[in-house]
Design a protein around this motif. Structure first.
Motif, PDB file in Angstrom:
ATOM      1  N   LEU A 142       0.842  -1.321  -0.059  1.00  0.00           N
ATOM      2  CA  LEU A 142       0.017   0.076   0.124  1.00  0.00           C
ATOM      3  C   LEU A 142       0.946   1.355  -0.044  1.00  0.00           C
ATOM      4  CD1 LEU A 142      -2.663   1.643   0.357  1.00  0.00           C
ATOM      5  CD2 LEU A 142      -2.696   0.946   2.594  1.00  0.00           C
ATOM      6  N   MET A 143       1.956   1.346   0.674  1.00  0.00           N
ATOM      7  CA  MET A 143       2.836   2.502   0.882  1.00  0.00           C
ATOM      8  C   MET A 143       3.602   2.774  -0.612  1.00  0.00           C
ATOM      9  SD  MET A 143       2.652   4.209   3.490  1.00  0.00           S
ATOM     10  CE  MET A 143       4.188   5.138   3.077  1.00  0.00           C
ATOM     11  N   LYS A 144       3.775   1.667  -1.477  1.00  0.00           N
ATOM     12  CA  LYS A 144       4.402   1.725  -2.847  1.00  0.00           C
ATOM     13  C   LYS A 144       3.273   2.415  -3.394  1.00  0.00           C
ATOM     14  CE  LYS A 144       7.691  -2.107  -2.753  1.00  0.00           C
ATOM     15  NZ  LYS A 144       7.930  -3.375  -3.055  1.00  0.00           N
ATOM     16  N   ILE A 145       1.995   2.281  -3.466  1.00  0.00           N
ATOM     17  CA  ILE A 145       1.419   2.835  -4.297  1.00  0.00           C
ATOM     18  C   ILE A 145       0.883   4.364  -3.722  1.00  0.00           C
ATOM     19  CG2 ILE A 145      -1.208   2.867  -5.083  1.00  0.00           C
ATOM     20  CD1 ILE A 145       0.619   0.635  -6.040  1.00  0.00           C
ATOM     21  N   ILE A 146       0.928   4.549  -2.385  1.00  0.00           N
ATOM     22  CA  ILE A 146       0.902   5.862  -2.046  1.00  0.00           C
ATOM     23  C   ILE A 146       2.090   6.721  -2.388  1.00  0.00           C
ATOM     24  CG2 ILE A 146       0.730   7.262   0.284  1.00  0.00           C
ATOM     25  CD1 ILE A 146      -0.898   5.127   1.475  1.00  0.00           C
ATOM     26  N   ASP A 147       3.283   5.975  -2.244  1.00  0.00           N
ATOM     27  CA  ASP A 147       4.309   6.838  -2.675  1.00  0.00           C
ATOM     28  C   ASP A 147       4.173   7.410  -4.250  1.00  0.00           C
ATOM     29  OD1 ASP A 147       5.713   7.049  -0.216  1.00  0.00           O
ATOM     30  OD2 ASP A 147       6.614   5.176  -0.674  1.00  0.00           O
ATOM     31  N   LYS A 148       3.595   6.430  -4.923  1.00  0.00           N
ATOM     32  CA  LYS A 148       3.705   6.721  -6.401  1.00  0.00           C
ATOM     33  C   LYS A 148       2.629   7.904  -6.492  1.00  0.00           C
ATOM     34  CE  LYS A 148       3.417   3.104  -9.271  1.00  0.00           C
ATOM     35  NZ  LYS A 148       3.038   1.872 -10.048  1.00  0.00           N
ATOM     36  N   ILE A 149       1.428   7.754  -5.998  1.00  0.00           N
ATOM     37  CA  ILE A 149       0.579   8.869  -6.139  1.00  0.00           C
ATOM     38  C   ILE A 149       0.900  10.257  -5.698  1.00  0.00           C
ATOM     39  CG2 ILE A 149      -1.687   9.524  -5.401  1.00  0.00           C
ATOM     40  CD1 ILE A 149      -2.446   6.458  -5.184  1.00  0.00           C
ATOM     41  N   VAL A 150       1.611  10.318  -4.517  1.00  0.00           N
ATOM     42  CA  VAL A 150       1.629  11.608  -4.158  1.00  0.00           C
ATOM     43  C   VAL A 150       3.162  12.121  -4.609  1.00  0.00           C
ATOM     44  CG1 VAL A 150       1.080  11.150  -1.497  1.00  0.00           C
ATOM     45  CG2 VAL A 150       3.430  10.692  -2.255  1.00  0.00           C
ATOM     46  N   SER A 151       4.122  11.286  -5.108  1.00  0.00           N
ATOM     47  CA  SER A 151       5.108  11.662  -5.961  1.00  0.00           C
ATOM     48  C   SER A 151       4.831  12.227  -7.315  1.00  0.00           C
ATOM     49  CB  SER A 151       6.238  10.581  -6.274  1.00  0.00           C
ATOM     50  OG  SER A 151       5.600   9.571  -6.861  1.00  0.00           O
ATOM     51  N   GLY A 154       3.935  15.845  -7.051  1.00  0.00           N
ATOM     52  CA  GLY A 154       5.220  16.723  -6.249  1.00  0.00           C
ATOM     53  C   GLY A 154       5.150  16.771  -4.931  1.00  0.00           C
ATOM     54  N   ARG A 155       4.621  15.706  -4.311  1.00  0.00           N
ATOM     55  CA  ARG A 155       4.630  15.866  -2.803  1.00  0.00           C
ATOM     56  C   ARG A 155       5.223  14.587  -2.173  1.00  0.00           C
ATOM     57  NH1 ARG A 155      -0.148  18.735  -0.899  1.00  0.00           N
ATOM     58  NH2 ARG A 155      -0.040  20.377  -2.277  1.00  0.00           N
ATOM     59  N   ARG A 156       5.827  14.567  -1.107  1.00  0.00           N
ATOM     60  CA  ARG A 156       6.386  13.598  -0.160  1.00  0.00           C
ATOM     61  C   ARG A 156       5.561  12.877   1.041  1.00  0.00           C
ATOM     62  NH1 ARG A 156       9.859  15.545   3.735  1.00  0.00           N
ATOM     63  NH2 ARG A 156      11.203  13.420   3.397  1.00  0.00           N
ATOM     64  N   ILE A 157       6.119  11.978   1.441  1.00  0.00           N
ATOM     65  CA  ILE A 157       5.233  11.448   2.550  1.00  0.00           C
ATOM     66  C   ILE A 157       6.061  10.507   3.341  1.00  0.00           C
ATOM     67  CG2 ILE A 157       3.883   9.555   1.575  1.00  0.00           C
ATOM     68  CD1 ILE A 157       1.473  10.102   3.572  1.00  0.00           C
ATOM     69  N   VAL A 164      -0.558  14.121   3.931  1.00  0.00           N
ATOM     70  CA  VAL A 164      -0.509  14.778   2.528  1.00  0.00           C
ATOM     71  C   VAL A 164      -1.898  14.755   1.949  1.00  0.00           C
ATOM     72  CG1 VAL A 164      -0.200  14.336   0.162  1.00  0.00           C
ATOM     73  CG2 VAL A 164       1.599  13.897   1.606  1.00  0.00           C
ATOM     74  N   ASP A 165      -2.437  16.115   1.500  1.00  0.00           N
ATOM     75  CA  ASP A 165      -3.584  16.348   0.944  1.00  0.00           C
ATOM     76  C   ASP A 165      -3.256  17.109  -0.235  1.00  0.00           C
ATOM     77  OD1 ASP A 165      -6.257  16.576   1.359  1.00  0.00           O
ATOM     78  OD2 ASP A 165      -6.233  18.851   1.023  1.00  0.00           O
ATOM     79  N   ALA A 166      -3.728  16.668  -1.546  1.00  0.00           N
ATOM     80  CA  ALA A 166      -3.179  17.158  -2.814  1.00  0.00           C
ATOM     81  C   ALA A 166      -4.249  16.519  -3.830  1.00  0.00           C
ATOM     82  CB  ALA A 166      -2.112  16.401  -3.321  1.00  0.00           C
ATOM     83  N   ARG A 167      -4.099  17.196  -4.842  1.00  0.00           N
ATOM     84  CA  ARG A 167      -4.971  17.011  -6.111  1.00  0.00           C
ATOM     85  C   ARG A 167      -4.339  16.155  -7.114  1.00  0.00           C
ATOM     86  NH1 ARG A 167      -4.929  20.266 -10.467  1.00  0.00           N
ATOM     87  NH2 ARG A 167      -3.592  21.759  -9.345  1.00  0.00           N
ATOM     88  N   LEU A 168      -5.053  15.281  -7.516  1.00  0.00           N
ATOM     89  CA  LEU A 168      -4.353  14.317  -8.705  1.00  0.00           C
ATOM     90  C   LEU A 168      -4.766  15.031 -10.155  1.00  0.00           C
ATOM     91  CD1 LEU A 168      -5.441  10.697  -7.432  1.00  0.00           C
ATOM     92  CD2 LEU A 168      -3.487  11.981  -6.915  1.00  0.00           C
ATOM     93  N   PRO A 169      -3.894  14.456 -11.019  1.00  0.00           N
ATOM     94  CA  PRO A 169      -4.073  15.089 -12.624  1.00  0.00           C
ATOM     95  C   PRO A 169      -5.238  15.140 -12.986  1.00  0.00           C
ATOM     96  CG  PRO A 169      -1.942  13.767 -12.246  1.00  0.00           C
ATOM     97  CD  PRO A 169      -2.582  13.548 -11.085  1.00  0.00           C
ATOM     98  N   ASP A 170      -6.237  14.359 -12.534  1.00  0.00           N
ATOM     99  CA  ASP A 170      -7.677  14.053 -13.304  1.00  0.00           C
ATOM    100  C   ASP A 170      -8.540  15.142 -12.269  1.00  0.00           C
ATOM    101  OD1 ASP A 170      -7.920  12.547 -10.966  1.00  0.00           O
ATOM    102  OD2 ASP A 170      -8.821  11.007 -11.610  1.00  0.00           O
ATOM    103  N   GLY A 171      -8.065  15.597 -11.328  1.00  0.00           N
ATOM    104  CA  GLY A 171      -9.155  16.270 -10.438  1.00  0.00           C
ATOM    105  C   GLY A 171      -9.386  15.811  -9.350  1.00  0.00           C
TER     106      GLY A 171
END
Length: 453
Positions: A142-151, A154-157, A164-171
């Motif tokens: 799960l952490m690998k997928i999370i790292d992929k998403i937040v990276s 442009g974020r890190r966790i 982390v609270d962020a917006r993905l490319p698809d909105g």
């Protein structure tokens, strides 16, 4: 060198031996996940990630399909057609997308994806929570997928920055919290948004409001009256804000301010601003309040604040009181009266020690209408109240309800029953609407007209 050439160069070594239990035509979920993990690890060990990045998504998907099939054949792993296709698809998702969550991300009927550690994944569909059979191998997976998403955004966790609270490319909006703050393991929430923005006609067809309400809301937006949309979590505040913004004229300059950009305005002249969290050194934060102050120097015709939640409330109210008419904002509150109370409390957060009467006067002169939207027990969203702020009586802000939804009961299958109705009060803002060419007939506010839903 292509991915396949890299794999061929290692073929003499053979892949990691698979347990005998995997050499079967039908395998259980645990063994299938083990096999997928081994193949995934083998691919990661043997291919050049830089080569992967140079390929298009279509080329990469094709290459990965061939490589997975080649690995399966090399060790004589026998799978049926369905299992083979599933293996290829899952490996592609692991390498190119969000792993086990990819299927959920592709489902447009899902509005929320809630990951409670690797063991439990829930979704919200049509306003109702459902459990899924989606699983991760373990929390490390799960952490690998999370790292992929937040990276990707442009974020890190990590332990030093566990939220982390962020917006993905698809909105979509993603929120992640990990140990040590999350005791049982990583927790991730993804809020999905429709690829095609809803319209007011959709709201009417969903029975979220009635045509009479549409006429009033459309007039309010055109006549540049300041409005607050109030509601609970997941009630549809942002969606309604999007719809209301569609009535803003195409010649107006609209500036939006959000923590994580979610609005999908269709006007040609829209400037979108987004806050920035502090860096690892706790520096560089840009708050909504700073953005509101900066927006006043950007010559906006209208200011749209995605959600007012703190000290920016005082700056927003001052902007509404100094010529920025037709501004819109959302707020978390259960009733229109609660929304005004929250605004008053937020003024105090801005460091201005205003007497309560002065703060309430500021609110009553800045805001004309509070629109309350709610998610009912059956998961449906409804606009339950439109209230006009009429001024002050002593120390109290006075309000009058124009339209309301009255719940009358619940059916045997859990569906909420009720009706929309006008209260019989003719709002004061009709004169303002008339100045902008919007005529509201008296029959619109007739309390005898009941709309059953």
């Amino acid at each position: 060198m292509s991915l396949r050439d890299q794999l061929d160069s290692h073929q003499a070594d053979g892949i990691t031996a698979m347990p005998a239990s995997m050499h079967m035509r039908s395998i259980d979920n645990r063994v299938y996940r083990d096999l997928k993990t081994r193949i995934h690890s083998t691919l990661l060990d043997r291919i050049d990630l830089q080569v992967m990045e140079s390929l298009t998504q279509q080329q990469l998907g094709f290459e990965l399909k061939n490589l997975v099939e080649q690995l399966l054949e090399a060790d004589s792993i026998v799978l049926n057609d369905l299992e083979r296709k599933s293996m290829v698809r899952d490996i592609q998702y692991e390498m190119m997308g969000f792993g086990p969550l990819e299927l959920l991300m592709a489902d447009t009927t899902i509005s929320d994806i809630l990951v409670n550690t690797y063991k439990h994944v829930y979704i919200e569909r049509f306003g109702k929570l459902e459990s899924t059979d989606i699983r991760f191998n373990d929390n490390a997976h799960l952490m690998k997928i999370i790292d992929k998403i937040v990276s990707r955004v442009g974020r890190r966790i990590d332990e030093s920055s566990p939220m982390v609270d962020a917006r993905l490319p698809d909105g979509s909006r993603v929120n992640v919290i990990i140990p040590p703050l999350a005791i049982d393991g990583p927790i991730m929430s993804i809020r999905r948004f429709a690829t095609k923005p809803l319209t007011m006609d959709d709201f009417v067809s969903f029975q979220s409001l009635i045509p009479a309400m549409v006429q009033v809301l459309q007039g309010l937006a055109k006549a540049k009256l300041n409005m607050i949309i109030s509601g609970g979590t997941g009630s549809g505040k942002t969606t309604l804000l999007n719809v209301l913004s569609s009535y803003i004229g195409v010649t107006e300059r609209v500036v939006t301010i959000e923590d994580a950009a979610e609005l999908q305005l269709q006007q040609p002249h829209v400037v979108r601003l987004e806050t920035r969290p502090p860096n690892i050194e706790d520096k560089g934060e840009i708050t909504q309040r700073l953005l509101v102050k900066n927006v006043l120097r950007m010559r906006p015709d209208r200011i749209i604040l995605g959600e007012v939640r703190g000290a920016e409330a005082i700056d927003m109210l001052q902007a509404m009181n100094t010529g920025h008419e037709g501004s819109l904002a959302t707020i978390h509150a259960n009733t229109p009266r609660d929304a005004l109370t929250r605004l008053e409390n937020m003024i105090g957060l801005g460091g201005m020690n205003l007497p309560s009467k002065i703060a309430r006067h500021q609110i009553s002169t800045a805001i004309s209408v509070v629109v309350q939207i709610a998610r009912l027990s059956d998961g449906k969203r409804k606009l339950v109240s439109i209230q006009e702020i009429t001024g002050m009586e002593g120390d109290v802000i006075t309000m009058q309800e124009i339209f309301a939804f009255r719940q009358t009961g619940v059916t045997s299958n859990g569906a909420v029953t009720g009706h929309f109705c006008a209260t019989g009060v003719r709002p004061r803002f009709t004169e303002r609407l008339r100045m902008y060419g919007v005529e509201l007939p008296d029959a619109l506010f007739e309390p005898s007209r009941i709309y059953e839903v």
